[in-house]
Scaffold this active site. Sequence first.
Site, PDB file in Angstrom:
ATOM      1  N   HIS A 289       1.152  -1.406   0.176  1.00 59.39           N
ATOM      2  CA  HIS A 289      -0.025   0.006  -0.194  1.00 59.39           C
ATOM      3  C   HIS A 289       0.841   1.162   0.181  1.00 59.39           C
ATOM      4  O   HIS A 289       0.504   2.236  -0.707  1.00 59.39           O
ATOM      5  CB  HIS A 289      -0.683  -0.009   1.315  1.00 59.39           C
ATOM      6  CG  HIS A 289      -1.894  -1.485   1.062  1.00 59.39           C
ATOM      7  ND1 HIS A 289      -1.640  -2.209   2.203  1.00 59.39           N
ATOM      8  CD2 HIS A 289      -2.762  -1.505   0.422  1.00 59.39           C
ATOM      9  CE1 HIS A 289      -2.071  -2.786   1.882  1.00 59.39           C
ATOM     10  NE2 HIS A 289      -3.255  -2.661   1.148  1.00 59.39           N
TER      11      HIS A 289
ATOM     12  N   GLN B  60      -8.132  -8.018 -10.796  1.00 60.30           N
ATOM     13  CA  GLN B  60      -8.881  -6.488 -10.331  1.00 60.30           C
ATOM     14  C   GLN B  60      -8.501  -5.023 -11.405  1.00 60.30           C
ATOM     15  O   GLN B  60      -8.940  -4.500 -11.854  1.00 60.30           O
ATOM     16  CB  GLN B  60      -8.103  -5.267  -9.067  1.00 60.30           C
ATOM     17  CG  GLN B  60      -9.157  -4.782  -8.461  1.00 60.30           C
ATOM     18  CD  GLN B  60      -8.948  -5.070  -7.047  1.00 60.30           C
ATOM     19  OE1 GLN B  60      -9.990  -4.965  -6.053  1.00 60.30           O
ATOM     20  NE2 GLN B  60      -7.806  -3.831  -6.817  1.00 60.30           N
TER      21      GLN B  60
ATOM     22  N   SER C 279       0.294  -9.223   1.876  1.00 56.53           N
ATOM     23  CA  SER C 279      -1.245  -9.353   1.803  1.00 56.53           C
ATOM     24  C   SER C 279      -1.927  -8.424   3.085  1.00 56.53           C
ATOM     25  O   SER C 279      -1.127  -9.449   3.839  1.00 56.53           O
ATOM     26  CB  SER C 279      -1.861 -10.330   1.374  1.00 56.53           C
ATOM     27  OG  SER C 279      -2.791 -10.202   2.148  1.00 56.53           O
ATOM     28  N   SER C 280      -2.401  -7.728   2.955  1.00 57.80           N
ATOM     29  CA  SER C 280      -3.051  -7.750   4.618  1.00 57.80           C
ATOM     30  C   SER C 280      -3.590  -9.204   5.062  1.00 57.80           C
ATOM     31  O   SER C 280      -3.348  -9.519   6.049  1.00 57.80           O
ATOM     32  CB  SER C 280      -4.788  -7.439   5.008  1.00 57.80           C
ATOM     33  OG  SER C 280      -3.969  -6.208   4.426  1.00 57.80           O
TER      34      SER C 280
END
Length: 282
Positions: free
Chosen positions: A37, A153, A185-186
Amino acid sequence: MQILTSPQELAALCRQWHTAGDDIALVPTMGYYHAGHMDLMRHARGLARRMVVSLFVNPAQFGPDEDLAAYPRDAERDATIARELGADALFMPEPGSMYAADHATWVEVPELARGLCGQSRPIHFRGVCTVVLKLFMLSQADVAVFGQKDWQQQAIIRRMVRDLNLPVRIESRPTVREEDGLALSSRNVYLSPEERAQAPHIQQGLLLARSLVEGGENRVPVIRDAVLAHWVRHLPLGRLDYLSIVHPQTLAALDTTDGPALMACAVRMGKARLIDNILLRP
Ligand code: PAF
C-alpha cells in the site's frame, strides 16, 4: 491531511481542488497498510498535486462465507501512514453512507470476472467495480493507482474505465514481496507459522513456470503440471483454488505461451486465501 467520512464532503473538497486547477490522484484501499500500500501511495504522490486515499472495507465485494467481519483493521495506524506519505485526504466512509439499505445498482464486467478468482468469488468483482466507480466519481480522480498482485482486478477496472469512457487514467504497480518472495497481503496475518513457512513456495512455483517458458516450453498443461508437482512437494498445507494461464488483458485461457501470457493462482492456507501471478515471456 483531512479525514472525511461523508461522500458528499469528499465530492465537495475534490470539486474545490479541481476548480483551483489541482489534479487528483486516488489510491483505493481496504486498509491495514503494508509496504505494498505504501508503494501505491508513494507512487500516487508523484502523479498529481492532490492525493486522496480511500480506506473502506467494502462489504459488497465479500461473499456470505468470506472474511468481512474478520478482515484486519487498524484505522489509527493507517491514518498515520497515509499522513506521513503525503495524503491530502483520507476517505473513511461508513458502509451505510456508501450503500443505502435498498441499494440496487451494480457495475459489472462479467466477461472478465467469470474466470480466475471469479470462479470461487462470484460476486466479488461486481462489488469491486461498483465501489471503485463510486470512488472515481466522488474523488473526480485524474489518475488512480492499483497493485498488480490483484491482476484480474486491475484488468477489469481498466476495461470498465474504457467501456464507460471514464476520465481517469489507471496506473498499476508491481507486487511488493517479503524477502522470501511471499506477496504482501493484509491477509498474510491469518497464516500460522507453519503455513507462513510454506507460503513462499507459491511464488517458487510461479518462478518455475517462468523458467520453463524461458527454456522453450510452451504447452500450458505441461507448465501447469510442473507447478502443481512443485506445490505437492513443498506446499502440503496449501489447497489449490485455481492455477491458470491466461491472456494478460482479455484473461482468456491459453493453450500455449507463445504470446503474452499470465500465470495466476489462488491457494488457500488455513483461513487465508492467497493470490499471486507472474508474466510468462517466451
Ligand atoms: O484492492 C482492494 O483493496 C479493493 O478491492 C479495492 C480496490 C480498494 C476496492 O474495494
